[in-house]
Design a protein around this motif. Structure first.
Motif, PDB file in Angstrom:
ATOM      1  N   THR A  40      14.446   0.297  -2.541  1.00 50.35           N
ATOM      2  CA  THR A  40      15.624   1.116  -2.274  1.00 50.35           C
ATOM      3  C   THR A  40      16.771   0.547  -3.098  1.00 50.35           C
ATOM      4  N   ARG A  41      17.924   1.209  -3.063  1.00 44.02           N
ATOM      5  CA  ARG A  41      19.074   0.694  -3.792  1.00 44.02           C
ATOM      6  C   ARG A  41      19.463  -0.684  -3.279  1.00 44.02           C
ATOM      7  N   ALA A  42      19.409  -0.872  -1.960  1.00 44.03           N
ATOM      8  CA  ALA A  42      19.752  -2.170  -1.386  1.00 44.03           C
ATOM      9  C   ALA A  42      18.756  -3.240  -1.817  1.00 44.03           C
ATOM     10  N   ALA A  43      17.467  -2.892  -1.820  1.00 38.68           N
ATOM     11  CA  ALA A  43      16.438  -3.867  -2.193  1.00 38.68           C
ATOM     12  C   ALA A  43      16.533  -4.262  -3.654  1.00 38.68           C
ATOM     13  N   SER A  44      17.031  -3.362  -4.486  1.00 38.28           N
ATOM     14  CA  SER A  44      17.123  -3.661  -5.921  1.00 38.28           C
ATOM     15  C   SER A  44      18.074  -4.820  -6.199  1.00 38.28           C
ATOM     16  N   GLY A  45      18.934  -5.142  -5.231  1.00 32.96           N
ATOM     17  CA  GLY A  45      19.842  -6.265  -5.410  1.00 32.96           C
ATOM     18  C   GLY A  45      19.241  -7.602  -5.044  1.00 32.96           C
ATOM     19  N   ILE A  46      17.995  -7.620  -4.545  1.00 35.31           N
ATOM     20  CA  ILE A  46      17.327  -8.864  -4.164  1.00 35.31           C
ATOM     21  C   ILE A  46      16.472  -9.352  -5.321  1.00 35.31           C
ATOM     22  N   ALA A  47      16.760 -10.543  -5.827  1.00 28.92           N
ATOM     23  CA  ALA A  47      16.017 -11.092  -6.956  1.00 28.92           C
ATOM     24  C   ALA A  47      14.546 -11.261  -6.599  1.00 28.92           C
ATOM     25  N   GLY A  48      13.658 -10.901  -7.542  1.00 31.47           N
ATOM     26  CA  GLY A  48      12.227 -11.086  -7.339  1.00 31.47           C
ATOM     27  C   GLY A  48      11.593 -10.106  -6.384  1.00 31.47           C
ATOM     28  N   PHE A  49      12.249  -8.977  -6.131  1.00 30.49           N
ATOM     29  CA  PHE A  49      11.732  -8.051  -5.126  1.00 30.49           C
ATOM     30  C   PHE A  49      10.440  -7.377  -5.568  1.00 30.49           C
ATOM     31  N   ASP A  50      10.281  -7.170  -6.867  1.00 28.83           N
ATOM     32  CA  ASP A  50       9.022  -6.585  -7.361  1.00 28.83           C
ATOM     33  C   ASP A  50       7.836  -7.461  -6.972  1.00 28.83           C
ATOM     34  N   GLY A  51       8.004  -8.780  -7.093  1.00 30.17           N
ATOM     35  CA  GLY A  51       6.945  -9.697  -6.711  1.00 30.17           C
ATOM     36  C   GLY A  51       6.672  -9.669  -5.227  1.00 30.17           C
ATOM     37  N   LEU A  52       7.720  -9.467  -4.446  1.00 33.18           N
ATOM     38  CA  LEU A  52       7.570  -9.374  -2.994  1.00 33.18           C
ATOM     39  C   LEU A  52       6.739  -8.148  -2.619  1.00 33.18           C
ATOM     40  N   MET A  53       6.981  -7.034  -3.298  1.00 33.97           N
ATOM     41  CA  MET A  53       6.210  -5.824  -3.025  1.00 33.97           C
ATOM     42  C   MET A  53       4.755  -5.998  -3.439  1.00 33.97           C
ATOM     43  N   ALA A  54       4.529  -6.636  -4.579  1.00 34.55           N
ATOM     44  CA  ALA A  54       3.153  -6.872  -5.033  1.00 34.55           C
ATOM     45  C   ALA A  54       2.399  -7.750  -4.050  1.00 34.55           C
ATOM     46  N   ALA A  55       3.069  -8.780  -3.542  1.00 35.62           N
ATOM     47  CA  ALA A  55       2.442  -9.670  -2.564  1.00 35.62           C
ATOM     48  C   ALA A  55       2.129  -8.931  -1.266  1.00 35.62           C
ATOM     49  N   ALA A  56       3.014  -8.003  -0.894  1.00 36.97           N
ATOM     50  CA  ALA A  56       2.787  -7.241   0.334  1.00 36.97           C
ATOM     51  C   ALA A  56       1.538  -6.386   0.217  1.00 36.97           C
ATOM     52  N   VAL A  57       1.344  -5.754  -0.919  1.00 39.68           N
ATOM     53  CA  VAL A  57       0.148  -4.931  -1.125  1.00 39.68           C
ATOM     54  C   VAL A  57      -1.106  -5.792  -1.069  1.00 39.68           C
ATOM     55  N   GLU A  58      -1.026  -6.973  -1.657  1.00 35.28           N
ATOM     56  CA  GLU A  58      -2.200  -7.856  -1.700  1.00 35.28           C
ATOM     57  C   GLU A  58      -2.546  -8.412  -0.329  1.00 35.28           C
TER      58      GLU A  58
ATOM     59  N   ARG B 269       9.942   8.238  25.231  1.00 36.50           N
ATOM     60  CA  ARG B 269      10.958   8.187  26.284  1.00 36.50           C
ATOM     61  C   ARG B 269      11.008   6.873  27.053  1.00 36.50           C
ATOM     62  N   LEU B 270       9.933   6.102  27.062  1.00 40.25           N
ATOM     63  CA  LEU B 270       9.964   4.821  27.771  1.00 40.25           C
ATOM     64  C   LEU B 270       9.780   3.634  26.829  1.00 40.25           C
ATOM     65  N   VAL B 271      10.061   3.859  25.550  1.00 39.77           N
ATOM     66  CA  VAL B 271       9.966   2.783  24.557  1.00 39.77           C
ATOM     67  C   VAL B 271      11.379   2.304  24.250  1.00 39.77           C
ATOM     68  N   THR B 272      11.681   1.057  24.598  1.00 33.65           N
ATOM     69  CA  THR B 272      13.024   0.532  24.343  1.00 33.65           C
ATOM     70  C   THR B 272      13.002  -0.982  24.201  1.00 33.65           C
ATOM     71  N   GLY B 273      13.958  -1.483  23.433  1.00 38.02           N
ATOM     72  CA  GLY B 273      14.151  -2.922  23.291  1.00 38.02           C
ATOM     73  C   GLY B 273      13.217  -3.603  22.317  1.00 38.02           C
ATOM     74  N   GLY B 274      12.432  -2.829  21.568  1.00 37.58           N
ATOM     75  CA  GLY B 274      11.416  -3.434  20.713  1.00 37.58           C
ATOM     76  C   GLY B 274      11.758  -3.438  19.238  1.00 37.58           C
ATOM     77  N   VAL B 275      11.045  -4.295  18.507  1.00 35.06           N
ATOM     78  CA  VAL B 275      11.046  -4.284  17.037  1.00 35.06           C
ATOM     79  C   VAL B 275       9.691  -3.737  16.619  1.00 35.06           C
ATOM     80  N   HIS B 276       9.688  -2.585  15.971  1.00 27.81           N
ATOM     81  CA  HIS B 276       8.462  -1.858  15.685  1.00 27.81           C
ATOM     82  C   HIS B 276       8.167  -1.910  14.178  1.00 27.81           C
ATOM     83  N   PHE B 277       7.077  -2.573  13.837  1.00 29.53           N
ATOM     84  CA  PHE B 277       6.729  -2.753  12.426  1.00 29.53           C
ATOM     85  C   PHE B 277       6.013  -1.534  11.865  1.00 29.53           C
ATOM     86  N   VAL B 278       6.374  -1.166  10.646  1.00 32.89           N
ATOM     87  CA  VAL B 278       5.615  -0.179   9.881  1.00 32.89           C
ATOM     88  C   VAL B 278       5.480  -0.767   8.472  1.00 32.89           C
ATOM     89  N   ASP B 279       4.390  -1.519   8.276  1.00 34.98           N
ATOM     90  CA  ASP B 279       4.253  -2.315   7.053  1.00 34.98           C
ATOM     91  C   ASP B 279       2.797  -2.544   6.658  1.00 34.98           C
TER      92      ASP B 279
END
Length: 259
Positions: A198-216, A242-252
């Protein structure tokens, strides 16, 4: 038969859209496809120009300026929502900012001003948004607040710096506000996507490598898309969640479970 994810008759506020690749764009599209009437905000005139195609494609009529460093703009947005709709069913918070030196530098070197700004925009803005939304969500008989976080809240991510602290605080705020607002039927959740460009992620150095590592490393060997994030968020703001609250939900694709 009514679809499980059905947002017909619901009014939702979407913040943080910067362009077509934004996380919030995927969220807005998913919610619109499920039948929600959307309210979209933009940060400044430059951003407004980039979001125009999205606004037109989704047929959004309510588009307002929201700069969370200017309290008057948040006051104006919620006053307009109240005047035009008299209620709010859900609100999406997708905003974060840190100065480059504080993002890429050591946390121990972060400046007091830079730390305060990052925490204000990235974390406390969600608290302020929740406070403004609370009476409108009550008018709807309850509703949903969702913010966007990242694995850097609990794991050390290179070049994520002070933002990791902001996301950790954001997740804590999610839990505390879920406890405080639950009696009013208001749910509060955080969505934690895997890395995507994303535009925000483009400001993080080495982000391309982070994405490659995530796929692997991810069990499903895939990168998340704004559409994937939108689908999960639409579920969370729907009556199906309706009864889901207070959580951190990963989609990764399962990346967060790997050592």
């Amino acid at each position: 038969m009514t679809p499980l994810i059905n947002l017909e008759g619901k009014i939702g506020l979407i913040t943080g859209i910067a362009n077509e690749k934004s996380i919030s764009t995927g969220v807005a599209e998913a919610c619109a496809q499920a039948g929600a009437k959307l309210i979209i905000t933009y940060q400044n005139d430059k951003t407004r120009a980039f979001i125009e195609p999205i606004v037109h494609r989704l047929g959004v009529e309510d588009v307002f300026l929201l700069d969370v460093t200017r309290p008057d703009t948040m006051d104006a947005v919620f006053a307009e929502i109240d005047a035009r709709h008299g209620k709010l069913d859900f609100a999406i918070h997708s905003m974060a900012f840190a100065k480059r030196d504080d993002l890429h530098g050591r946390v121990v070197d972060s400046s007091p001003d830079g730390f305060a700004l990052a925490m204000d925009v990235s974390t406390h803005s969600f608290v302020r948004l929740a406070k403004k939304a609370e009476p409108l969500l009550e008018k709807a008989g309850g509703g949903s607040l969702v913010t966007m976080t990242y694995l850097g809240s609990e794991k050390v991510i290179p070049n994520y710096g002070v933002m990791g602290l902001c996301k950790a605080a954001l997740e804590a705020a999610t839990r505390y506000m879920a406890a405080e607002l639950g009696a009013k039927g208001i749910r509060v959740n955080a969505v934690s996507p895997g890395p995507l460009m994303t535009r925000a992620a483009s400001g993080i150095a080495g982000f391309d490598g982070l994405m490659a590592a995530a796929v692997e490393r991810a069990p499903m060997h895939a990168l998340v898309t704004p559409e994937d994030i939108g689908a999960l968020t639409a579920f969370l703001v729907s009556d199906a969640g309706r009864l889901v609250t207070g959580g951190v939900h990963f989609v990764d694709a399962g990346y967060n479970i790997m050592a």
